[in-house]
Enzyme design. Structure first.
Site: not given
Length: 496
Positions: A168-169, A193-196, A246, A267, A301, A399
């Site tokens: 995630p970012w 793959k990281p968040s863009e 998410s 997660e 989170c 959330e």
């Protein structure tokens, strides 16, 4: 409570630290290579709205090439002894520590984090690799024995193979470390793959450790989730896919992975209740919510974002909380070590948080402090406390993932536990009490993967992190993470 009139401002840096950017390209087979597509994604500094650099908007072909590299490397990596894999993980930790300032500056620039959060992220990443290095060597299985007549059973612990990871970012490098360390410790190769929105620190890590990790063991492909993430989830040569993100993203990954019946590690989101009983140390609880509710701008989170406080002490607690939150310093990276809160991650997320605050106003809830956007460049929002929240209000289960803490009241212990559990999430919660019996009984009745007593958001690498219900399944950290990224094989010998 009445609305606070004082409007905080964003502290700006006199000079913005210049980050050391990673190479351009996809990290496949141990080197940065050109993407098969010329499309790119702008990577922004959310505190200034300036574009830091562009990264490739990867393709299905990029993922396929990364998976092929991981498949080619997996036999040799799996054959290494735990001691050898451990040595490499320790070297990675040393490299991160030696480049701490580089990574902290880059992380802050890509996320808008203040110095304290960026420093904690890098320190935690270092410790994650060091813990996994030790766990790799101490990871054991049940002892051999005769469980059927004339047959000896042995349990082998094996890597699952190639692991696909989507991070995630909100904690780019740290969440990458939470996956890379145990995945490699257990003997797997991987495609990440990281968040863009926040790929830079993960790419920088790849650059720094490229000479230490055998080619193909760690591969990184940047690009949009609907292309790169989806291909990772469905790829027939990926044996397990793990995502931190998410609930919606987790559902898509699980559905896509079902086509090849691969294991999934999820997660996902959270809406952590903070249950404050009438005998709690209210000042300590207010300070705890200030820290854990607004850490990383509430983009967390496990954030202490939903307070349930006993009605007999609600006014006093709210007064203390508003006082604490009104003292939070908001600032851009480089604006001082005492800055507690930075920007939202992006313009789109900034608008989502502000829309949630407008919804709260429309529902007649009280904004006791904050509640507004902050002027100037960057995606900054005031630290906010929402009061007068009735049971079942949307804000109690949605959330928001921003600097917003809601406060609601309860009358009995039973009501507190029931209301705390009335959420689709089950990641984390906390209980605040000085009653010893209650401190033992209440956590057992809360349906959350982590329950703190008289603290919140304290994490140790030796202990597992993960949730129940909509927060997903699987565990990060601890030896349970190595279990999640491995498989057991029963071998039975007939000696009759």
């Amino acid at each position: 409570m009445t609305t606070t009139e004082t409007v905080p401002t964003v502290r700006r840096a006199e000079t913005t630290p210049t980050p050391s950017l990673p190479p351009f390209g996809q990290f496949i087979g141990g080197a940065f290579v050109a993407s098969t597509t010329g499309a790119t994604v702008d990577v922004e500094n959310p505190a200034t709205q300036e574009v830091l650099m562009q990264v490739p908007a990867g393709s299905v072909e990029d993922v396929d090439a990364a998976v092929a590299a991981a498949v080619a490397a997996k036999a040799d990596w799996a054959a290494k002894t735990p001691k050898d894999r451990s040595a490499i993980l320790l070297r990675i930790a040393d490299i991160i520590e030696a480049n701490r300032e580089v990574l902290e500056t880059l992380e802050a620039a890509n996320t808008g984090k203040p110095a304290a959060v960026a420093e904690d992220d890098i320190s935690s990443a270092i410790d994650t690799f060091r813990f996994s290095a030790g766990a790799a060597r101490a990871f054991t299985a049940p002892g051999a024995g005769d469980y059927a007549e004339n047959h000896t059973s042995v349990i082998l612990r094996e890597p699952v193979g190639v692991v696909g990871v989507i991070t995630p970012w909100n904690y780019p490098l740290l969440m990458a470390a939470w996956k890379i360390a145990p995945v490699l410790a257990a003997g797997n190769t991987m495609v990440l793959k990281p968040s863009e929105q926040t790929p830079l620190s993960t790419l920088k890590l790849a650059e720094l450790i490229a000479s230490e990790v055998p080619a193909g063991v760690l591969n990184i492909v940047t690009g949009p989730g609907q292309v790169v993430g989806n291909r990772i989830s469905e790829h027939p040569d990926i044996d397990l896919v793990a995502i931190t993100g998410s609930v919606g993203s987790g559902q898509k990954v699980a559905a896509s992975a079902a086509g090849t019946v691969k294991r999934v590690h999820l997660e996902l989101g959270g809406k952590a209740p903070v249950v404050i009983f009438e005998d709690a140390d209210l000042q300590a609880a207010a300070e705890g919510v200030r820290s854990a509710g607004f850490w990383n701008g509430g983009q967390e989170c496990g954030s202490a974002c939903r307070v349930l406080v006993h009605e007999s002490v609600a006014d006093r607690f709210t007064e203390l909380l508003v006082r604490e939150v009104s003292q939070i310093t908001v600032g851009a990276p480089g604006a001082g070590d005492d800055v507690e809160m930075g920007s939202m991650i992006s313009g789109a997320h900034y608008k989502r948080v502000l829309a949630a605050l407008e919804d709260a106003r429309a529902e007649g809830l009280t904004i006791a402090v904050g509640g507004n956007a902050l002027e100037g460049p960057g995606y900054f929002i005031e630290p906010t406390v929402v009061t007068g929240v009735p049971a079942g209000a949307p804000i109690t289960s949605t959330e928001i993932f921003g600097p917003v803490v809601s406060v609601e009241t309860f009358r009995t212990d039973e009501e507190a536990i029931t209301r705390a559990n009335e959420t689709p999430y089950g990641l984390a919660a906390s209980v605040w009490t000085t009653n010893a019996a209650r401190s033992l009984s209440a956590p057992r009745r809360l349906d959350f993967g982590t329950v703190w007593v008289n603290s919140h958001l304290v994490i140790a690498n030796e202990m597992p992190w993960g949730g129940f219900k909509g927060s997903g399944y699987g565990r990060d950290l601890s030896t349970y993470a190595l279990e999640d990224f491995s498989r057991t094989k029963h071998v039975m010998y007939n000696h009759g």
